[in-house]
Design a protein around this motif. Structure first.
Motif, PDB file in Angstrom:
ATOM      1  N   TYR A  42       0.834  -1.207   0.000  1.00  0.00           N
ATOM      2  CA  TYR A  42       0.000   0.000   0.000  1.00  0.00           C
ATOM      3  C   TYR A  42       0.870   1.259   0.000  1.00  0.00           C
ATOM      4  O   TYR A  42       0.652   2.183  -0.778  1.00  0.00           O
ATOM      5  CB  TYR A  42      -0.934  -0.007   1.221  1.00  0.00           C
ATOM      6  CG  TYR A  42      -1.737   1.256   1.302  1.00  0.00           C
ATOM      7  CD1 TYR A  42      -2.807   1.472   0.439  1.00  0.00           C
ATOM      8  CD2 TYR A  42      -1.406   2.266   2.213  1.00  0.00           C
ATOM      9  CE1 TYR A  42      -3.532   2.658   0.489  1.00  0.00           C
ATOM     10  CE2 TYR A  42      -2.126   3.449   2.264  1.00  0.00           C
ATOM     11  CZ  TYR A  42      -3.184   3.638   1.406  1.00  0.00           C
ATOM     12  OH  TYR A  42      -3.894   4.813   1.436  1.00  0.00           O
ATOM     13  N   TYR A  51      -0.730   5.035  -7.908  1.00  0.00           N
ATOM     14  CA  TYR A  51      -2.104   5.337  -7.488  1.00  0.00           C
ATOM     15  C   TYR A  51      -2.603   6.589  -8.219  1.00  0.00           C
ATOM     16  O   TYR A  51      -3.670   6.582  -8.826  1.00  0.00           O
ATOM     17  CB  TYR A  51      -2.161   5.532  -5.969  1.00  0.00           C
ATOM     18  CG  TYR A  51      -3.480   6.109  -5.497  1.00  0.00           C
ATOM     19  CD1 TYR A  51      -4.593   5.294  -5.300  1.00  0.00           C
ATOM     20  CD2 TYR A  51      -3.628   7.490  -5.290  1.00  0.00           C
ATOM     21  CE1 TYR A  51      -5.808   5.828  -4.893  1.00  0.00           C
ATOM     22  CE2 TYR A  51      -4.836   8.025  -4.884  1.00  0.00           C
ATOM     23  CZ  TYR A  51      -5.926   7.199  -4.688  1.00  0.00           C
ATOM     24  OH  TYR A  51      -7.127   7.727  -4.311  1.00  0.00           O
ATOM     25  N   VAL A  55      -5.672   6.667 -10.941  1.00  0.00           N
ATOM     26  CA  VAL A  55      -6.881   7.430 -10.606  1.00  0.00           C
ATOM     27  C   VAL A  55      -7.112   8.516 -11.658  1.00  0.00           C
ATOM     28  O   VAL A  55      -8.227   8.715 -12.133  1.00  0.00           O
ATOM     29  CB  VAL A  55      -6.777   8.037  -9.187  1.00  0.00           C
ATOM     30  CG1 VAL A  55      -7.863   9.080  -8.956  1.00  0.00           C
ATOM     31  CG2 VAL A  55      -6.902   6.933  -8.139  1.00  0.00           C
ATOM     32  N   LEU A  60      -8.745   3.457 -11.667  1.00  0.00           N
ATOM     33  CA  LEU A  60      -8.781   2.962 -10.284  1.00  0.00           C
ATOM     34  C   LEU A  60      -9.707   3.864  -9.478  1.00  0.00           C
ATOM     35  O   LEU A  60      -9.696   5.086  -9.649  1.00  0.00           O
ATOM     36  CB  LEU A  60      -7.362   3.001  -9.685  1.00  0.00           C
ATOM     37  CG  LEU A  60      -7.206   2.597  -8.213  1.00  0.00           C
ATOM     38  CD1 LEU A  60      -7.566   1.134  -8.008  1.00  0.00           C
ATOM     39  CD2 LEU A  60      -5.769   2.841  -7.750  1.00  0.00           C
ATOM     40  N   HIS A  63      -9.691   6.966  -3.293  1.00  0.00           N
ATOM     41  CA  HIS A  63     -10.078   6.817  -1.893  1.00  0.00           C
ATOM     42  C   HIS A  63      -9.448   7.917  -1.052  1.00  0.00           C
ATOM     43  O   HIS A  63      -8.520   8.586  -1.489  1.00  0.00           O
ATOM     44  CB  HIS A  63      -9.661   5.442  -1.357  1.00  0.00           C
ATOM     45  CG  HIS A  63      -8.178   5.284  -1.223  1.00  0.00           C
ATOM     46  ND1 HIS A  63      -7.433   4.510  -2.082  1.00  0.00           N
ATOM     47  CD2 HIS A  63      -7.288   5.806  -0.340  1.00  0.00           C
ATOM     48  CE1 HIS A  63      -6.156   4.573  -1.740  1.00  0.00           C
ATOM     49  NE2 HIS A  63      -6.043   5.348  -0.691  1.00  0.00           N
ATOM     50  N   PRO A  82     -13.157   4.459   0.175  1.00  0.00           N
ATOM     51  CA  PRO A  82     -13.140   4.580  -1.290  1.00  0.00           C
ATOM     52  C   PRO A  82     -14.401   5.277  -1.804  1.00  0.00           C
ATOM     53  O   PRO A  82     -15.447   5.253  -1.140  1.00  0.00           O
ATOM     54  CB  PRO A  82     -13.115   3.125  -1.766  1.00  0.00           C
ATOM     55  CG  PRO A  82     -13.641   2.324  -0.636  1.00  0.00           C
ATOM     56  CD  PRO A  82     -13.472   3.110   0.624  1.00  0.00           C
ATOM     57  N   THR A 140      -8.231  -1.785  -4.573  1.00  0.00           N
ATOM     58  CA  THR A 140      -6.935  -1.106  -4.508  1.00  0.00           C
ATOM     59  C   THR A 140      -5.826  -2.078  -4.104  1.00  0.00           C
ATOM     60  O   THR A 140      -4.680  -1.945  -4.530  1.00  0.00           O
ATOM     61  CB  THR A 140      -7.019   0.038  -3.472  1.00  0.00           C
ATOM     62  OG1 THR A 140      -8.249   0.735  -3.704  1.00  0.00           O
ATOM     63  CG2 THR A 140      -5.864   0.994  -3.595  1.00  0.00           C
TER      64      THR A 140
END
Lengths: 469, 76
Positions: A42, A51, A55, A60, A63, A82, A140
């Motif tokens: 993560y 990420y 996004v 994706l 969040h 999210p 995720t």
């Protein structure tokens, strides 16, 4: 958008497999808990730019990090909140192009991930949802650092969840997409291989990824293989070549929505002169404005002509239809127009999606995912259920009342050409199917607010509110 | 981080071995395909740009595919 997933449903029922984390609901809000075992993956995902890239590309679901005090259990490293998709749909409810776009999105995520030293540790079609008309990854935690030298652990899963159903829909029969309802972990490759036409063995990509893989997998099914034969045996270039090949296999498959009875229904001018159609649209539009719904389900939506009246008035609209050609055409239309709040889905309302999977709770039924929608459209539908499928009218309205608080329901009498045709070769056992019987059955569950005839037809539109709603 | 050899999803023994074999073959094919494209591109450039892919593609599937083919995936 308010969640359409009912608060009573526990989404954990579908997210118990990955030890790195799970989703849950607290006071109606959806959260994802990242466990300490998912910590490194993560942190690197967030810090390394992947990420943000995914996004930004709309691949994706975004969040926010929430306070750790909101964790559902021990072992939490982070709690994420999210963005929720307005409706959770399942691959067995997608038309060909939806499944194909979901497959392409999965491969595109994998490509971008590999470029940043990550990969997808699973390739489940259930990890993809439609958000504002586009397929996005909702899990995720599926992204983890790429362990150099390893073969892709999700290769077989990708073939089972995406390539096999797409090939069957394209090369055998589009209705075979419904096999995904039985095989929740994707269509077994040996089954796909048997059902595909022989000539697909000559197709390079289908020959390799489906037919040949099925044969090799069967041979090794009960053998133990030492780790050394797997670890460090696959270069990054080989992995990229594999992804490239899967991508071209997915892209090459085509399915053209055939000219079916229902896909051509409006074009053929069935039952409606242009003025009558315009009148019906005006009436339905007016009724929608009276209800001011945020969420609408259009049952028997065909290609979404009336769904768009709701969507144009700001409602998130799910269009259900049993004809895969209609759903395909509807979906392609949403793509062309870039429509964000129309979601066409494929289900037969005489046999709607049931609860499925582990303990019958992994995948929710159609009704359980609706919760209680603001408005249900049942236009040109009830005669198909009542006469076409012999469902007594009271039961039809029980079903509708279970889905939504208000409804726009169309009554199509026996003198209508559509019903005449349905009754032409069978005995008329529907003694209660007349306007009074219709209104009587309707009134048992709903309050009839308005009944308006559609100009130039013998049909009537009802605006109804559920009793006690 | 704990590096488990196999993920929490059962990848299937046969599928892994098969994949290693096939991916090796595919990467060789990609190498030759790219080499052929480069050679063709060399001849095509002064005359017709036949080796170029169509542009102005709007289908996201094919846009993704085009971007994909421009990625390091196909780099020789």
């Amino acid at each position: 958008m308010s969640p359409v997933v009912p608060p009573a449903a526990d989404p954990r029922a579908a997210s118990f497999r990955d030890p790195a984390g799970f989703v849950y609901r607290r006071e109606g809000v959806l959260y994802r808990q990242v466990q300490h075992s998912g910590r490194e993956a993560y942190d690197r995902l967030m810090a390394g730019g992947l990420y943000d890239e995914l996004v930004q590309a709309g691949l994706l679901v975004p969040h926010e990090e929430a306070p750790l005090s909101l964790a559902a259990s021990e072992g939490a490293y982070k709690v994420l909140r999210p963005r929720e998709v307005p409706f959770v749909s399942y691959p067995y409810e997608w038309c060909f192009s939806q499944l194909q776009d979901a497959a392409a999105a999965t491969l595109e995520i994998q490509r971008r991930a590999l470029a940043r030293g990550f990969w997808l540790k699973d390739a489940s079609a259930y990890n993809i949802q439609f958000l504002e008309g586009r397929p996005v990854l909702i899990d995720t935690l599926s992204l983890e650092p790429y362990p150099e030298g390893r073969p892709w652990v999700a290769y077989r899963q990708f073939c089972q969840h995406f390539l096999a159903p797409l090939a069957l829909m394209s090369r055998t029969d589009v209705r075979l997409g419904q096999l995904l309802r039985v095989h929740l972990d994707g269509i077994p490759l040996d089954l796909a291989s048997r059902l595909l036409p022989w000539r697909t063995r000559l197709s390079f990509s289908l020959g390799i990824h489906l037919h040949l893989q099925a044969r090799v997998a069967a041979r090794y099914a009960d053998r133990e293989v030492p780790r050394e034969r797997i670890e460090g045996r696959m270069s990054r270039r080989a992995l990229e070549a594999l992804m490239d090949s899967l991508g071209s296999a997915v892209r090459r498959l085509r399915w053209r929505a055939g000219s079916t009875e229902w896909a051509d229904y409006y074009a053929a001018g069935n039952n409606y002169a242009p003025e009558s159609m315009a009148d019906k649209e005006r009436l339905v539009g007016g009724m929608i404005e009276e209800v001011r719904p945020r969420v609408v389900w259009d049952l028997g939506a065909n290609t979404g002509r009336f769904s768009r009246l709701a969507a144009a008035r700001g409602a998130f609209t799910v269009c259900w239809d049993a004809d895969p050609s209609c759903v395909e055409e509807n979906y392609l239309r949403t793509k062309r127009a870039g429509e964000c709040n129309v979601l066409p889905l494929w289900t037969d309302l005489t046999n709607p999606s049931p609860p499925l999977g582990w303990a019958g709770a992994e995948r929710l039924s159609l009704a359980d995912r609706g919760g209680d929608v603001d408005l249900v459209l049942a236009l040109g539908l009830v005669h198909h259920l009542a006469i076409g499928n012999n469902v007594p009218l009271p039961r039809v309205f029980d079903f509708l009342a279970g889905l939504g608080r208000a409804g726009i329901v169309e009554f199509v009498p026996k003198q209508d050409s559509q019903v005449k045709r349905m009754l032409s070769v069978r005995q008329d056992v529907f003694a209660d199917y007349h306007r009074e019987g219709f209104e009587r059955a309707l009134s048992a569950r709903f309050r009839i607010e308005r009944a308006v005839p559609i100009q130039g037809t013998c049909r009537t539109l009802y605006l109804v509110r559920r009793l006690g709603a | 981080m704990e590096r488990h050899i196999l993920a929490y999803v059962d990848p299937g023994t046969g599928a892994l071995l098969f994949q290693i074999l096939i991916a090796g073959l595919l990467s060789v094919l990609v190498f030759f395909r790219n080499a052929a494209r480069r050679v063709l591109g060399l001849f095509a450039r002064p005359f017709l740009r036949i080796a170029r892919r169509p542009c102005g593609e709007t289908n996201p599937l094919r846009v993704a595919a085009r971007q994909g083919s421009e990625s390091p995936t196909n780099a020789p």
